[in-house]
Motif scaffolding. Structure first.
Motif, short mmCIF file in Angstrom:
data_model
loop_
_atom_site.label_atom_id
_atom_site.label_comp_id
_atom_site.label_asym_id
_atom_site.label_seq_id
_atom_site.Cartn_x
_atom_site.Cartn_y
_atom_site.Cartn_z
N ASP A 166 0.88 -1.16 0.00
CA ASP A 166 0.00 0.00 0.00
C ASP A 166 0.92 1.22 0.00
O ASP A 166 1.48 1.59 1.04
N TYR A 225 0.45 4.38 -0.46
CA TYR A 225 0.02 5.58 0.27
C TYR A 225 0.36 5.48 1.74
O TYR A 225 0.92 6.39 2.34
N TRP A 226 0.04 4.33 2.35
CA TRP A 226 0.32 4.18 3.78
C TRP A 226 1.82 4.04 4.02
O TRP A 226 2.31 4.46 5.07
N ARG A 230 4.07 5.72 2.43
CA ARG A 230 4.52 7.12 2.47
C ARG A 230 4.12 7.77 3.78
O ARG A 230 4.89 8.54 4.37
N LYS A 260 -3.72 4.65 -4.30
CA LYS A 260 -4.66 5.63 -3.74
C LYS A 260 -3.95 6.97 -3.66
O LYS A 260 -2.73 7.03 -3.72
N ASP A 261 -4.72 8.03 -3.57
CA ASP A 261 -4.13 9.37 -3.63
C ASP A 261 -4.87 10.30 -2.67
O ASP A 261 -6.04 10.07 -2.34
N ALA A 320 -1.95 12.90 2.00
CA ALA A 320 -0.89 12.17 2.71
C ALA A 320 -0.45 12.90 3.96
O ALA A 320 0.74 13.14 4.20
N TYR A 371 -3.31 9.54 8.74
CA TYR A 371 -3.80 8.18 8.52
C TYR A 371 -5.28 8.07 8.86
O TYR A 371 -6.03 7.37 8.20
N ASP A 412 -7.43 11.58 6.47
CA ASP A 412 -7.31 11.95 5.06
C ASP A 412 -8.57 11.59 4.28
O ASP A 412 -9.10 10.48 4.40
N LEU A 462 -9.61 10.90 0.53
CA LEU A 462 -8.88 10.58 -0.68
C LEU A 462 -9.50 11.24 -1.90
O LEU A 462 -10.65 11.71 -1.87
N MET A 502 0.69 11.99 -4.51
CA MET A 502 1.52 10.83 -4.80
C MET A 502 2.12 10.92 -6.20
O MET A 502 1.43 11.27 -7.16
N TRP A 536 2.83 8.91 -8.87
CA TRP A 536 2.56 7.56 -9.36
C TRP A 536 3.45 7.16 -10.51
O TRP A 536 3.73 5.97 -10.70
#
Length: 256
Positions: free
Chosen positions: A159, A161-162, A164, A187-188, A191, A194, A197, A199, A207, A209
């Protein structure tokens, strides 16, 4: 090297609870090629979910369901086989990364699951949140300790996103994982938190990507997961598809 694009079932769980077949048809019509199931087998049973995915032309990439260990192991593996899911993917709990000893205890459960799954010709996958990267022990990421202890048959679903959110560079993590990384959750958002956020469609957040998805790795699927949205779910899935496939980062059914 690109990989096909899929949807994580949690993204459309509410819609699928109201209309399973219609929801999967809409996902496929956007251009998505696969589905990682979440919550749907409990709602409808594995046979109906597989039939609906087959009818929509969606491959079952994996089942996001608890590790098949302990008393529930055989039931979970039966469901995975009936579903046609090649891998069962889950996570350890946040507090299990508080110490090297608690990591080792948690990994014992994962490795038991991997052994049981292998007897059925199935794989177990590990999915991270943020504690794996934010927790340090002896100057090392908890994630490194986890990887050292995991049965080598355990594949990885990153994952990004998590990761980061835990302070890691997802592209570097993928390079480090190499062929062991088979799935990535895409996912975006901002950030920043946790817990809080909201999305956004892929490409509208923070992010990078292109850097992440072009990092050398063994990824077989790019799995879009969009929870806590402030916009319509299918609008967000369409925008995410256009961004990823249009940029040549993912492979889809419909040209952009």
């Amino acid at each position: 090297m690109t990989a096909p694009i899929a949807v994580m079932g949690y993204t459309v769980l509410e819609q699928a609870r109201a209309d399973l077949e219609g929801t999967l048809d809409r996902v496929a019509a956007i251009g998505y090629l696969g589905l990682e199931t979440y919550g749907l087998v409990e709602e409808y049973g594995a046979a109906r979910v597989r039939a609906a995915a087959d009818a929509a032309g969606l491959a079952i990439t994996s089942a996001h369901t608890p590790f098949p260990a302990g008393d529930a192991a055989e039931r979970l593996l039966d469901d995975a086989e009936e579903l046609g899911a090649p891998a069962v993917i889950w996570s350890m709990e946040r507090d299990e990364f508080d110490s090297p000893e608690s990591i080792a205890r948690g990994v014992h459960r994962v490795n038991e699951a991997a052994s049981r799954a292998a007897e059925r010709g199935l794989s177990v996958g590990y999915h991270n949140h943020f504690a794996e990267f934010s927790q340090l022990h002896g100057g090392r990421e908890a994630y490194d300790l986890l990887l050292e202890l995991l049965d080598p048959r355990v594949v990885i679903e990153l994952d990004a996103y998590w990761a980061r959110m835990g302070g890691a560079d997802p592209a570097e993590v993928l390079r480090r994982l190499g062929d062991r990384a088979r799935f990535v959750h895409v996912k975006d958002g901002p950030a920043q938190s946790y817990e809080d956020d909201v999305l956004v469609p892929i490409g509208d957040g923070t992010m990078d990507w292109r850097a992440i998805l072009t990092a050398p790795s063994g990824l077989r699927w790019h799995i879009v997961e969009l929870e806590r949205l402030s916009v319509d779910t299918f609008d967000a899935l369409e925008a995410s598809y256009r961004h990823l496939v249009g940029a040549g980062l993912s492979e889809g059914r419909v040209e952009v």
